[in-house]
Design an enzyme around this catalytic site. Structure first.
Site, mmCIF file in Angstrom:
data_model
loop_
_atom_site.group_PDB
_atom_site.id
_atom_site.type_symbol
_atom_site.label_atom_id
_atom_site.label_comp_id
_atom_site.label_asym_id
_atom_site.label_seq_id
_atom_site.Cartn_x
_atom_site.Cartn_y
_atom_site.Cartn_z
ATOM 1 N N SER A 115 -1.847 7.916 -4.647
ATOM 2 C CA SER A 115 -0.467 8.126 -5.109
ATOM 3 C C SER A 115 -0.365 9.242 -6.137
ATOM 4 O O SER A 115 -1.266 9.443 -6.953
ATOM 5 C CB SER A 115 0.078 6.839 -5.733
ATOM 6 O OG SER A 115 -0.044 5.768 -4.841
ATOM 7 N N GLU A 142 -7.083 -2.039 3.192
ATOM 8 C CA GLU A 142 -6.450 -2.566 1.981
ATOM 9 C C GLU A 142 -5.521 -3.722 2.350
ATOM 10 O O GLU A 142 -5.543 -4.779 1.737
ATOM 11 C CB GLU A 142 -5.656 -1.452 1.292
ATOM 12 C CG GLU A 142 -4.964 -1.904 0.011
ATOM 13 C CD GLU A 142 -4.422 -0.733 -0.806
ATOM 14 O OE1 GLU A 142 -4.280 0.373 -0.245
ATOM 15 O OE2 GLU A 142 -4.145 -0.944 -1.993
ATOM 16 N N SER A 154 -5.676 2.343 -10.038
ATOM 17 C CA SER A 154 -6.220 1.092 -10.585
ATOM 18 C C SER A 154 -7.710 1.233 -10.875
ATOM 19 O O SER A 154 -8.465 1.766 -10.054
ATOM 20 C CB SER A 154 -6.028 -0.056 -9.589
ATOM 21 O OG SER A 154 -4.682 -0.185 -9.233
ATOM 22 N N GLU A 208 9.266 -2.419 2.083
ATOM 23 C CA GLU A 208 10.106 -1.673 3.043
ATOM 24 C C GLU A 208 9.225 -0.895 4.021
ATOM 25 O O GLU A 208 9.469 -0.869 5.226
ATOM 26 C CB GLU A 208 11.046 -0.705 2.306
ATOM 27 C CG GLU A 208 12.159 -1.374 1.496
ATOM 28 C CD GLU A 208 11.662 -1.963 0.177
ATOM 29 O OE1 GLU A 208 10.553 -1.609 -0.269
ATOM 30 O OE2 GLU A 208 12.389 -2.801 -0.392
HETATM 31 C C1 LIG Z 1 -0.076 -2.792 -9.393
HETATM 32 C C2 LIG Z 1 -0.178 -1.496 -8.647
HETATM 33 C C3 LIG Z 1 -1.425 -0.924 -8.404
HETATM 34 C C4 LIG Z 1 -1.531 0.287 -7.717
HETATM 35 N N1 LIG Z 1 -2.780 0.837 -7.528
HETATM 36 C C5 LIG Z 1 -2.886 2.032 -6.894
HETATM 37 C C6 LIG Z 1 -4.165 2.673 -6.759
HETATM 38 O O1 LIG Z 1 -5.195 2.137 -7.177
HETATM 39 N N2 LIG Z 1 -4.229 3.876 -6.154
HETATM 40 C C7 LIG Z 1 -3.119 4.512 -5.673
HETATM 41 O O2 LIG Z 1 -3.253 5.595 -5.113
HETATM 42 N N3 LIG Z 1 -1.886 3.961 -5.809
HETATM 43 C C8 LIG Z 1 -1.750 2.744 -6.420
HETATM 44 N N4 LIG Z 1 -0.504 2.167 -6.577
HETATM 45 C C9 LIG Z 1 0.670 2.932 -6.151
HETATM 46 C C10 LIG Z 1 1.353 2.394 -4.915
HETATM 47 O O3 LIG Z 1 0.566 2.621 -3.768
HETATM 48 C C11 LIG Z 1 2.719 3.095 -4.830
HETATM 49 O O4 LIG Z 1 3.465 2.683 -5.962
HETATM 50 C C12 LIG Z 1 3.447 2.750 -3.566
HETATM 51 O O5 LIG Z 1 2.822 3.331 -2.459
HETATM 52 C C13 LIG Z 1 4.926 3.222 -3.609
HETATM 53 O O6 LIG Z 1 5.015 4.564 -3.955
HETATM 54 P P1 LIG Z 1 5.992 5.035 -5.129
HETATM 55 O O7 LIG Z 1 5.723 4.203 -6.337
HETATM 56 O O8 LIG Z 1 5.869 6.514 -5.252
HETATM 57 O O9 LIG Z 1 7.474 4.663 -4.635
HETATM 58 P P2 LIG Z 1 8.379 5.474 -3.570
HETATM 59 O O10 LIG Z 1 7.557 5.850 -2.393
HETATM 60 O O11 LIG Z 1 9.042 6.577 -4.344
HETATM 61 O O12 LIG Z 1 9.420 4.397 -3.157
HETATM 62 C C14 LIG Z 1 10.569 4.062 -3.936
HETATM 63 C C15 LIG Z 1 11.427 3.054 -3.144
HETATM 64 O O13 LIG Z 1 11.899 3.663 -1.895
HETATM 65 C C16 LIG Z 1 11.528 2.864 -0.787
HETATM 66 N N5 LIG Z 1 11.182 3.729 0.342
HETATM 67 C C17 LIG Z 1 10.433 4.856 0.311
HETATM 68 N N6 LIG Z 1 10.317 5.375 1.552
HETATM 69 C C18 LIG Z 1 10.988 4.555 2.397
HETATM 70 C C19 LIG Z 1 11.224 4.547 3.814
HETATM 71 N N7 LIG Z 1 10.705 5.493 4.618
HETATM 72 N N8 LIG Z 1 11.952 3.533 4.340
HETATM 73 C C20 LIG Z 1 12.470 2.549 3.545
HETATM 74 N N9 LIG Z 1 12.286 2.519 2.186
HETATM 75 C C21 LIG Z 1 11.551 3.488 1.620
HETATM 76 C C22 LIG Z 1 10.282 2.104 -1.248
HETATM 77 O O14 LIG Z 1 10.113 0.910 -0.507
HETATM 78 C C23 LIG Z 1 10.616 1.812 -2.726
HETATM 79 O O15 LIG Z 1 11.452 0.687 -2.829
HETATM 80 C C24 LIG Z 1 -0.366 0.953 -7.255
HETATM 81 C C25 LIG Z 1 0.901 0.383 -7.492
HETATM 82 C C26 LIG Z 1 1.003 -0.820 -8.187
HETATM 83 C C27 LIG Z 1 2.370 -1.406 -8.408
#
Ligand SMILES: Cc1cc2nc3c(=O)[nH]c(=O)nc-3n(C[C@H](O)[C@H](O)[C@H](O)COP(=O)(O)OP(=O)(O)OC[C@H]3O[C@@H](n4cnc5c(N)ncnc54)[C@H](O)[C@@H]3O)c2cc1C
Length: 378
Positions: free
Chosen positions: A126, A241, A158, A361
Site C-alpha cells: 500500500s 493473505e 505492519s 467492497e
Molecule cells: C490494520 C491494517 C494493517 C495493514 N497492513 C498492511 C501491510 O502490512 N502492508 C500493506 O501493504 N498494506 C497494509 N494495510 C493497508 C490495506 O491493505 C489498505 O488500507 C487497503 O488495501 C485499502 O486501501 P486504502 O486504505 O488506500 O483505501 P482506498 O483504496 O482508498 O479505499 C477507500 C474506500 O473506497 C472503497 N473502494 C475503493 N475502490 C473501490 C472499488 N473499485 N469498488 C468499490 N469500493 C471501492 C474502499 O472499499 C474503501 O471503503 C493495512 C491496513 C490496515 C487497516
C-alpha cells in the site's frame, strides 16, 4: 468432504496436544516490544519442535501436513490460546509466494529463516494513493548496474519496525499499462535509505508504519518472479493473505465467541432473548466460516494455491468479528470500553478488519466477478 478424523489424524492431534501441554505459550505480556518478543520466542519454540510450518511441504522444511492436519493444527493452537507467530507474514504470505515464483537459490536462501523467525518479513504494497487500486502505485525502481535503486513511500506496513525483509512492489516501467510495469522485490530493510515511522492506531498501539524509501538498493537476485511480472506475483501473496490468514483468524473468532458466551452466562445476560439470539447468530456464522475456510484449504491442496474463494472467508470473518466485539461491548458493559482492557482492544482493533488485506467492497467485487461469474463492475 469427510470431516471425521482418521487414525493418523487422531495421532497427529494427540502428538500436538502433548507438545502444547509440555510447551505452553504462557501469558501475553504487556507492551508492544514485549508482546513481539514473546511471539518471536513462541515461533522459535514451534520451529524447534518441528511445528512452525506444518502446511509447508517437507522439501521446504515444513511438515507436509495434509489439509485435515493443517486444520487440526490451527484449531489446537486456538485451544492452547497460542498467539500468532511473530513472522506470520513470512509464514503465510512470503514463503508460499516464494514457493510459487522463487528460484531454487531464493528458496534455499530465504525459506529456512522465515520458519525459524530469524528473519521477519513485512508487506510493502500500500501507498498513500494506492491501496485498493494497488496497480496505481508510484514507488519507482530504476536499473543501476547489476541491481535496482528504489524510491517512494509505502504506508500501513505492519511489523516493518521488526522486519529484515520487505515484499515490495515497485514500478519498473512507467511507459506500459499500469498492471504490466510492476516488479516484485525483496528489499533489505536494514539500510539507511529505508526509514520506518510508526503510526499509532485507534487501539493506542503502533502495529503498522510509514516507510520512506530514498534511493534504496536492491540486487538483481532479489527480484521475485521476473521483471514486469509483479502484478501476478502480488496476486499470489494477496490470495494467500485472504485464505491462509482467514483460516487462522476463524479459530481466534471461535475463542472469542466462547469467552463471550461464558461471560453472558455468568452475568445473566444470556437470559435476555435478544442477547441469546445474537449469540446464536454469531455461532452459526462462525461455523459457516470454519467450513468455508476448510473449503479454502482443500482448494490449496487441489490446485497448489488458494483461489478467489478466500475473499469470501476474509469478508465473512471481518464482518462477524465486528459484530461479535460490538455485542461484547453490550454484554460486558463499560469494562469493554475502558482503555487497556482486553475487550476494548478487540472492539477497537476490529474496526480495521474490513480494511486490511482488502476492503470489504473490493472483496465483494472479487466474489461477484470471479466466484459467481457476474459481469465486471467496470
Ligand atoms: C490494520 C491494517 C494493517 C495493514 N497492513 C498492511 C501491510 O502490512 N502492508 C500493506 O501493504 N498494506 C497494509 N494495510 C493497508 C490495506 O491493505 C489498505 O488500507 C487497503 O488495501 C485499502 O486501501 P486504502 O486504505 O488506500 O483505501 P482506498 O483504496 O482508498 O479505499 C477507500 C474506500 O473506497 C472503497 N473502494 C475503493 N475502490 C473501490 C472499488 N473499485 N469498488 C468499490 N469500493 C471501492 C474502499 O472499499 C474503501 O471503503 C493495512 C491496513 C490496515 C487497516
Amino acid at each position: 468432504m469427510d470431516l471425521s478424523y482418521t487414525e493418523r489424524e487422531r495421532a497427529f492431534r494427540d502428538e500436538l496436544r502433548e507438545w502444547l501441554a509440555a510447551n505452553p505459550p504462557g501469558e501475553r505480556p504487556q507492551g508492544e516490544e514485549a508482546d513481539y518478543a514473546w511471539r518471536r520466542d513462541w515461533q522459535r519454540r514451534l520451529h524447534e519442535g518441528g511445528w512452525a510450518g506444518v502446511h509447508w511441504p517437507v522439501e521446504y522444511g515444513g511438515r507436509g501436513a495434509s489439509l485435515m492436519e493443517t486444520a487440526i493444527f490451527f484449531e489446537e493452537l486456538g485451544r492452547a490460546r497460542a498467539p500468532l507467530p511473530a513472522n506470520v507474514l513470512g509464514l503465510l504470505l512470503g514463503g508460499p509466494t516464494l514457493m510459487v515464483w522463487g528460484t531454487e537459490e531464493q528458496k534455499d536462501r530465504y525459506l529456512p529463516p522465515i520458519l525459524s523467525a530469524q528473519e521477519i518479513w513485512c508487506q510493502g504494497f500500500s501507498e498513500p494513493d494506492a491501496g485498493s487500486d494497488l496497480a496505481a502505485l508510484k514507488t519507482r525502481a530504476r536499473r543501476d548496474g547489476d541491481g535496482w535503486v528504489v524510491s517512494g513511500q509505502k504506508v500501513w506496513t505492519s511489523g516493518a519496525q521488526f522486519s529484515k525483509w520487505c515484499m515490495l512492489v515497485a514500478r519498473t516501467d512507467p511507459d506500459v499499462p499500469k498492471h504490466k510495469g510492476l516488479t516484485y522485490f525483496l528489499m533489505d530493510m536494514e539500510q539507511e535509505a529505508v526509514q520506518v515511522r510508526p503510526l499509532v492506531q485507534i487501539t493506542g498501539e503502533a502495529d503498522f508504519n510509514e516507510l520512506f524509501v530514498e534511493e534504496a538498493r536492491i540486487p538483481d537476485e532479489n527480484v521475485i518472479g521476473g521483471v514486469g511480472n509483479g502484478w501476478k506475483v502480488a496476486l499470489t501473496t494477496l490470495m494467500n493473505e485472504r485464505a491462509g490468514l482467514g483460516f487462522f483468524l476463524q479459530v481466534r473468532l471461535r475463542q472469542l465467541l466462547d469467552e463471550l458466551v461464558e461471560q453472558a452466562a455468568a452475568s445473566g445476560a444470556l437470559d435476555d432473548p435478544r442477547v441469546a439470539d445474537r449469540l446464536g447468530d454469531l455461532h452459526v456464522r462462525t461455523e459457516i466460516l470454519r467450513l468455508t475456510a476448510y473449503r479454502g484449504l482443500s482448494a490449496i491442496e487441489q490446485y497448489g494455491q488458494p483461489g478467489p474463494e478466500g475473499s469470501l472467508v476474509k469478508w465473512l470473518w471481518s464482518d462477524t468479528n465486528q459484530m461479535l466485539t460490538q455485542l461484547a461491548a453490550d454484554v460486558v458493559g463499560p469494562e469493554a470500553l475502558t482503555a487497556g482492557r482486553p475487550w476494548a482492544y478487540e472492539l477497537l482493533r476490529a474496526r480495521g478488519n474490513s480494511i486490511e488485506g482488502g476492503t470489504t467492497e473490493i472483496l465483494k467485487n472479487i466474489v461477484a466477478e470471479r466466484v459467481l461469474g457476474l459481469p465486471r463492475a467496470r
